[in-house]
Enzyme design. Sequence first.
Site, PDB file in Angstrom:
ATOM      1  N   LYS A 105     -71.566 -38.700 -72.838  1.00  0.00           N
ATOM      2  CA  LYS A 105     -72.050 -37.983 -71.644  1.00  0.00           C
ATOM      3  C   LYS A 105     -71.782 -36.505 -71.839  1.00  0.00           C
ATOM      4  CE  LYS A 105     -73.806 -39.197 -67.550  1.00  0.00           C
ATOM      5  NZ  LYS A 105     -74.589 -40.397 -67.249  1.00  0.00           N
ATOM      6  N   ASP A 145     -79.479 -36.565 -66.479  1.00  0.00           N
ATOM      7  CA  ASP A 145     -78.565 -37.038 -65.430  1.00  0.00           C
ATOM      8  C   ASP A 145     -78.794 -36.111 -64.231  1.00  0.00           C
ATOM      9  OD1 ASP A 145     -76.285 -39.009 -64.875  1.00  0.00           O
ATOM     10  OD2 ASP A 145     -75.339 -37.130 -64.332  1.00  0.00           O
TER      11      ASP A 145
HETATM   12  P1  NAD Z   1     -80.673 -36.318 -58.541  1.00  0.00           P
HETATM   13  O1  NAD Z   1     -80.161 -34.951 -58.728  1.00  0.00           O
HETATM   14  O2  NAD Z   1     -82.113 -36.619 -58.778  1.00  0.00           O
HETATM   15  O3  NAD Z   1     -80.360 -36.807 -57.036  1.00  0.00           O
HETATM   16  C1  NAD Z   1     -79.113 -36.711 -56.428  1.00  0.00           C
HETATM   17  C2  NAD Z   1     -79.332 -36.803 -54.923  1.00  0.00           C
HETATM   18  O4  NAD Z   1     -78.083 -36.900 -54.271  1.00  0.00           O
HETATM   19  C3  NAD Z   1     -80.043 -35.600 -54.326  1.00  0.00           C
HETATM   20  O5  NAD Z   1     -80.998 -36.051 -53.361  1.00  0.00           O
HETATM   21  C4  NAD Z   1     -78.912 -34.827 -53.628  1.00  0.00           C
HETATM   22  O6  NAD Z   1     -79.355 -34.053 -52.539  1.00  0.00           O
HETATM   23  C5  NAD Z   1     -78.065 -35.988 -53.178  1.00  0.00           C
HETATM   24  N1  NAD Z   1     -76.681 -35.641 -52.871  1.00  0.00           N
HETATM   25  C6  NAD Z   1     -75.827 -34.823 -53.532  1.00  0.00           C
HETATM   26  N2  NAD Z   1     -74.638 -34.779 -52.898  1.00  0.00           N
HETATM   27  C7  NAD Z   1     -74.763 -35.597 -51.818  1.00  0.00           C
HETATM   28  C8  NAD Z   1     -73.886 -35.981 -50.785  1.00  0.00           C
HETATM   29  N3  NAD Z   1     -72.638 -35.530 -50.719  1.00  0.00           N
HETATM   30  N4  NAD Z   1     -74.351 -36.841 -49.863  1.00  0.00           N
HETATM   31  C9  NAD Z   1     -75.616 -37.328 -49.913  1.00  0.00           C
HETATM   32  N5  NAD Z   1     -76.472 -36.996 -50.870  1.00  0.00           N
HETATM   33  C10 NAD Z   1     -76.051 -36.139 -51.806  1.00  0.00           C
HETATM   34  O7  NAD Z   1     -79.731 -37.270 -59.400  1.00  0.00           O
HETATM   35  P2  NAD Z   1     -80.017 -38.760 -59.898  1.00  0.00           P
HETATM   36  O8  NAD Z   1     -80.528 -38.699 -61.268  1.00  0.00           O
HETATM   37  O9  NAD Z   1     -80.762 -39.494 -58.844  1.00  0.00           O
HETATM   38  O10 NAD Z   1     -78.518 -39.303 -59.987  1.00  0.00           O
HETATM   39  C11 NAD Z   1     -77.836 -39.817 -58.845  1.00  0.00           C
HETATM   40  C12 NAD Z   1     -76.746 -40.750 -59.339  1.00  0.00           C
HETATM   41  O11 NAD Z   1     -77.338 -41.767 -60.129  1.00  0.00           O
HETATM   42  C13 NAD Z   1     -75.680 -40.091 -60.212  1.00  0.00           C
HETATM   43  O12 NAD Z   1     -74.446 -40.732 -60.001  1.00  0.00           O
HETATM   44  C14 NAD Z   1     -76.175 -40.395 -61.609  1.00  0.00           C
HETATM   45  O13 NAD Z   1     -75.126 -40.376 -62.568  1.00  0.00           O
HETATM   46  C15 NAD Z   1     -76.705 -41.791 -61.394  1.00  0.00           C
HETATM   47  N6  NAD Z   1     -77.638 -42.228 -62.412  1.00  0.00           N
HETATM   48  C16 NAD Z   1     -78.828 -41.604 -62.618  1.00  0.00           C
HETATM   49  C17 NAD Z   1     -79.673 -42.067 -63.616  1.00  0.00           C
HETATM   50  C18 NAD Z   1     -81.031 -41.473 -63.870  1.00  0.00           C
HETATM   51  O14 NAD Z   1     -81.737 -41.969 -64.749  1.00  0.00           O
HETATM   52  N7  NAD Z   1     -81.434 -40.460 -63.139  1.00  0.00           N
HETATM   53  C19 NAD Z   1     -79.284 -43.141 -64.419  1.00  0.00           C
HETATM   54  C20 NAD Z   1     -78.073 -43.771 -64.161  1.00  0.00           C
HETATM   55  C21 NAD Z   1     -77.254 -43.298 -63.150  1.00  0.00           C
END
Ligand code: NAD
Length: 417
Positions: A105, A145
């Site tokens: 990561k 991510d």
């Molecule tokens: P992203 O940036 O697209 O979305 C994150 C969202 O969370 C945004 O809408 C943001 O406004 C919101 N957010 C941030 N802080 C917040 C809070 N305190 N309360 C409520 N909402 C809040 O990111 P993503 O890619 O969707 O990732 C989100 C999670 O999923 C992370 O933990 C990431 O590690 C995990 N994840 C993502 C992927 C991927 O392929 N994108 C894969 C595996 C895991």
Amino acid sequence: MPEANPFESLQEQIGDAGEFLDVGDDVLERLKHPERVLETTLSVEMDDGTIETFKAFRSQFNGDRGPYKGGIRYHPGVTRDEVKALSGWMVYKTSVVDIPYGGGKGGIVIDPSEYSEGELERITRAFAAELRPFIGEDKDVPAPDVNTGQREMNWIKDTYETLENTTAPGVITGKALENGGSEGRVEATGRSTMFAAREIFDYLDRDLEGATVAVQGYGNAGSVAAKLIDDQGADVVAVSDSSGAIHNPDGFDTRAVKDFKNETGSVTGYDEATEEFSNGDLLTMDVDLLVPAALENAVDEDLARDVEADVVVEAANGPLTPDADDVLTERGVTVVPDILANAGGVTVSYFEWVQNRQRFQWTEERVNEELEAVITDAFDAMTDAHEDAGTPNLRTAAYVVAVQRVVDAYDGSGSWP
Ligand code: NAD
């Protein structure tokens, strides 16, 4: 209460699984630490001609089952320990879904909303140049991510290929289709969350159709999970992002909420909402299914006592602190862990890498079918381990499966003296 250190959370989770495995403490200790961590300082010229410096990391946790694999995060809260934890979760995620990767990561300490596109491109290319000796199609394969996506992946691929004077699309995944990306990659994480929700409701003999759902975080993972769970007939009654939470007891049109967020930058202010409240209130709503899809440590021990959902499916990485996890286990709340429920992203990243290596493109239908098979097989392995080993919860069961596979890879290669 001090915030849980995600690296310590990871180590605790591995330790919990160890109690159900025939694996020595010495071996377990080895599996709790990264093999190496790159910490670097990027110096980049801003639009106004000044130089700004940024701290950046890449942790390579374990490579026994294949190349290190894991995303790159842009966030002001990125720390060395967070990156180490996230890289460890990747090891056990790739293992539980049984794809031939280890875990890694990376991250840059930055709030990307404060920088122009040109600045972000220079910052990303500077990071790619630092990463170049450590990454490669068979070494370490980054991906998107939080706050990174196809645009950043394309820049990293281009920088790597230029410096290496080669073509190597499999050096990074999550690329745009025209740059060697895969059909179905953008939706893959949320799709696996939907499969996990469908499977757990089936396992518990409950109906997902008509179930009420709250989703914290409406980015890539959360909005797609919401849309696909909505398509299963569930009612997504509350969603949130960093601006706050919105509620409609009749259920939202999840696609329309996403369109609204794309236009305005947030979910709050959406006119179909009957009320707006805080993220804390969303997490403790009386719903059938809670999907945390924002960042780690969203639910701590205190909040866990007030969670009213019966089922939690973790789209985010590490959204529950270990203490919160214990409280939910005691209270009989079923949690499908992140390493399975959001593994769709890395699984389709693997499909992307396979397609890149084969120079052959799969259809979206094939990608989604193969993803469904991977996630449902992993779900069955997890529930079998839960029943066979008598683990207190599904997270420990998933780690039992995943840690055992990493240990077997060590053993098989004769790595242990
Ligand atoms: P992203 O940036 O697209 O979305 C994150 C969202 O969370 C945004 O809408 C943001 O406004 C919101 N957010 C941030 N802080 C917040 C809070 N305190 N309360 C409520 N909402 C809040 O990111 P993503 O890619 O969707 O990732 C989100 C999670 O999923 C992370 O933990 C990431 O590690 C995990 N994840 C993502 C992927 C991927 O392929 N994108 C894969 C595996 C895991």
